[in-house]
Design a protein around this motif. Structure first.
Motif, PDB file in Angstrom:
ATOM      1  N   ARG A 206      69.829  23.997 -68.859  1.00 25.48           N
ATOM      2  CA  ARG A 206      70.741  23.704 -67.762  1.00 25.48           C
ATOM      3  C   ARG A 206      70.723  22.201 -67.529  1.00 25.48           C
ATOM      4  NH1 ARG A 206      69.168  28.350 -63.260  1.00 25.48           N
ATOM      5  NH2 ARG A 206      70.201  30.102 -64.317  1.00 25.48           N
ATOM      6  N   VAL A 207      71.905  21.652 -67.324  1.00 21.05           N
ATOM      7  CA  VAL A 207      72.023  20.230 -67.030  1.00 21.05           C
ATOM      8  C   VAL A 207      72.562  20.096 -65.612  1.00 21.05           C
ATOM      9  CG1 VAL A 207      73.092  18.048 -67.669  1.00 21.05           C
ATOM     10  CG2 VAL A 207      72.403  19.666 -69.451  1.00 21.05           C
ATOM     11  N   TYR A 208      71.831  19.378 -64.789  1.00 21.57           N
ATOM     12  CA  TYR A 208      72.226  19.144 -63.405  1.00 21.57           C
ATOM     13  C   TYR A 208      72.744  17.715 -63.266  1.00 21.57           C
ATOM     14  CZ  TYR A 208      69.594  23.364 -62.155  1.00 21.57           C
ATOM     15  OH  TYR A 208      69.122  24.659 -62.055  1.00 21.57           O
ATOM     16  N   ILE A 209      73.904  17.582 -62.645  1.00 25.89           N
ATOM     17  CA  ILE A 209      74.465  16.271 -62.340  1.00 25.89           C
ATOM     18  C   ILE A 209      74.491  16.122 -60.825  1.00 25.89           C
ATOM     19  CG2 ILE A 209      76.458  14.743 -62.522  1.00 25.89           C
ATOM     20  CD1 ILE A 209      77.196  16.063 -65.117  1.00 25.89           C
ATOM     21  N   ASP A 210      73.723  15.190 -60.321  1.00 19.65           N
ATOM     22  CA  ASP A 210      73.594  14.990 -58.872  1.00 19.65           C
ATOM     23  C   ASP A 210      73.251  16.295 -58.161  1.00 19.65           C
ATOM     24  OD1 ASP A 210      74.161  12.278 -59.158  1.00 19.65           O
ATOM     25  OD2 ASP A 210      76.324  12.598 -58.945  1.00 19.65           O
ATOM     26  N   GLY A 211      72.364  17.086 -58.778  1.00 21.83           N
ATOM     27  CA  GLY A 211      71.879  18.319 -58.171  1.00 21.83           C
ATOM     28  C   GLY A 211      72.726  19.544 -58.400  1.00 21.83           C
ATOM     29  N   GLN A 212      73.891  19.402 -59.031  1.00 21.89           N
ATOM     30  CA  GLN A 212      74.783  20.524 -59.280  1.00 21.89           C
ATOM     31  C   GLN A 212      74.758  20.908 -60.765  1.00 21.89           C
ATOM     32  OE1 GLN A 212      76.446  22.064 -56.664  1.00 21.89           O
ATOM     33  NE2 GLN A 212      75.237  20.598 -55.441  1.00 21.89           N
ATOM     34  N   ILE A 213      74.756  22.217 -61.046  1.00 24.01           N
ATOM     35  CA  ILE A 213      74.729  22.659 -62.444  1.00 24.01           C
ATOM     36  C   ILE A 213      76.045  22.284 -63.128  1.00 24.01           C
ATOM     37  CG2 ILE A 213      74.620  24.637 -64.003  1.00 24.01           C
ATOM     38  CD1 ILE A 213      72.863  26.047 -62.023  1.00 24.01           C
ATOM     39  N   ALA A 214      75.940  21.511 -64.198  1.00 24.27           N
ATOM     40  CA  ALA A 214      77.117  21.077 -64.938  1.00 24.27           C
ATOM     41  C   ALA A 214      77.201  21.728 -66.316  1.00 24.27           C
ATOM     42  CB  ALA A 214      77.106  19.559 -65.098  1.00 24.27           C
ATOM     43  N   ALA A 215      76.065  22.228 -66.821  1.00 20.25           N
ATOM     44  CA  ALA A 215      76.039  22.917 -68.110  1.00 20.25           C
ATOM     45  C   ALA A 215      74.952  23.987 -68.035  1.00 20.25           C
ATOM     46  CB  ALA A 215      75.752  21.946 -69.252  1.00 20.25           C
TER      47      ALA A 215
END
Length: 225
Positions: A206-215
């Motif tokens: 899982r990739v988080y961008i600014d705390g949100q799941i992006a992948a």
């Protein structure tokens, strides 16, 4: 494998590597290196090379697996000898025993490992590939772990946002999981290892961008020795 790739390119009319690069999504240098024979290409590069030449990629998956099996057999005696002499214990950290939850570098497994399975990772609901997730396998130590390597696209995102990588590997037989979450460090990231004696393994990232799941990507189940 390299000879097969060269024959495939020849059969496709010998397009330039620059042209293949536009279709494959990999640099011309990467594709040329795959066909050079100097090193074994990853599964993803092999399949992309085949698709760019107009071939069905599925038979090439088996070609790649067969080639890796041959490499296992050729490299295993040397890897065993290295492990027995504990050359890897000279690393600048305290070595760990090979066991569930060990770090593959500290346990000495990384030096004799190969990529047994690889898949591309994209952003959710977007056709943007940000990296690959690999299941790394040490046939000598009967251990596996997952590794994530980002592409240029994720490095651009990381220069603008706070990115975190959440990696996990699960052993299906006992549902045992090892998970690690870390800040993206413009480098390869990996999980702790699991022993492979308990049946199929699956990896996830899982990739988080600014705390949100992006992948959010789950690999196919892979059975390893």
């Amino acid at each position: 494998m390299a000879a097969r790739l060269r024959d495939l390119r020849l059969g496709a009319g010998q397009p330039t590597y620059r042209r293949l690069s536009r279709q494959a999504g990999y640099s011309a240098a990467t594709l040329a290196r795959a066909a050079s024979g100097h090193s074994m290409p990853t599964l993803e590069v092999t399949l992309a090379f085949a698709r760019a030449c107009g071939a069905d990629p599925e038979p090439w998956r088996q070609f790649w697996l067969n080639a890796m099996t041959q490499q296992y057999r050729a490299d295993a005696p040397q890897a065993v000898a290295m492990a027995n002499t504990r050359i890897l214990a000279r690393q600048p950290w305290t070595p760990e025993p090979v066991a569930d939850g060990a770090d593959p570098e500290q346990a000495g497994c990384a030096a004799n490992a190969i990529t047994a399975h690889a898949e591309r990772v994209s952003l959710i609901d977007k056709r943007i590939i940000i990296g690959t997730i690999e299941i790394r396998h040490s046939v000598v130590d009967h251990a596996a772990w997952v590794r994530f390597e980002g592409f240029h696209s994720i490095e651009h995102l990381a220069s603008l946002h706070h990115l975190e990588i959440d990696l996990a590997i699960v052993r299906d037989a006992d549902n045992f999981e090892k998970r690690a979450r870390m800040d993206y460090a413009f480098d390869v990231h990996w999980s702790d290892l699991l022993l492979t004696s308990g049946g199929p393994l699956q990896g996830s990232v899982r990739v988080y961008i600014d705390g949100q799941i992006a992948a959010d990507h789950l690999t196919d189940a892979v059975t390893l020795s």
